[in-house]
Design an enzyme around this catalytic site. Structure first.
Site, short mmCIF file in Angstrom:
data_model
loop_
_atom_site.label_atom_id
_atom_site.label_comp_id
_atom_site.label_asym_id
_atom_site.label_seq_id
_atom_site.Cartn_x
_atom_site.Cartn_y
_atom_site.Cartn_z
N ASP A 105 18.23 -5.13 7.05
CA ASP A 105 16.84 -5.42 6.71
C ASP A 105 16.35 -4.36 5.75
O ASP A 105 16.81 -3.21 5.79
CB ASP A 105 15.96 -5.42 7.97
CG ASP A 105 16.15 -6.66 8.83
OD1 ASP A 105 16.58 -7.70 8.30
OD2 ASP A 105 15.84 -6.60 10.03
N ASP A 143 15.52 -13.84 6.06
CA ASP A 143 14.36 -14.11 6.91
C ASP A 143 13.28 -14.84 6.12
O ASP A 143 12.63 -15.76 6.63
CB ASP A 143 13.78 -12.81 7.48
CG ASP A 143 14.75 -12.05 8.37
OD1 ASP A 143 15.62 -12.70 9.00
OD2 ASP A 143 14.64 -10.82 8.44
#
Length: 151
Positions: free
Chosen positions: A110, A128
């Site tokens: 991330d 995402d």
């Protein structure tokens, strides 16, 4: 056929951005893009979106595989291009994170990090974003376009 290319492009965009982050930002480091708002932060998530189900790799991998198979079925079952694009976006994001879960034992990469005043949004990635935007498009299709397709 175009939807297979789209899915591959979504996966490639996700994996390329993660590769760039891993190669150029040390784990835990934060680079300010827009002070007090947007940062690039190299982080790992062993759970699902926004940190839920931490260390849930052994549940998330098979669930993602099954849902991906269902999404492929629905992409080919429906002829509406908007619907198929929405599902392609969701599938591209799901597969991007699945690749990390399978091949990176330390978690999904991330790096998109936003702060709004005192609120610090959980760090996330391009995959995402594809899943969320694809889901919003699917909701739009369901609410406004699906009825028109049935007429």
């Amino acid at each position: 056929m175009i939807f297979i290319v789209l899915i591959a492009a979504f996966v490639a965009a996700d994996q390329l951005t993660k590769y760039i982050v891993v190669r150029n930002i040390e784990f835990g480091d934060k680079i300010s893009v827009i002070d007090n708002f947007f940062y690039l932060t190299h982080w790992r998530n062993t759970g699902a979106a926004w940190g839920i189900m931490q260390n849930g790799r052994y549940i998330l991998v098979p669930v993602t595989v099954v849902l991906s198979i269902l999404i492929v079925y629905f992409i080919f079952k429906n002829s509406n291009k908007f619907y198929r694009f929405s599902l392609s976006m969701i599938l591209g994001g799901a597969l991007g994170n699945l690749i990390d879960r399978v091949f990176r034992t330390d978690g999904v990469v991330d790096f998109l990090d936003f702060q709004f005043g005192n609120y610090h949004f959980p760090v996330f990635n391009v995959a995402d974003t594809f899943v969320v935007v694809g889901t919003l498009l699917l909701a739009y299709y369901t609410l406004f376009i699906y009825k028109e397709d049935k007429k």
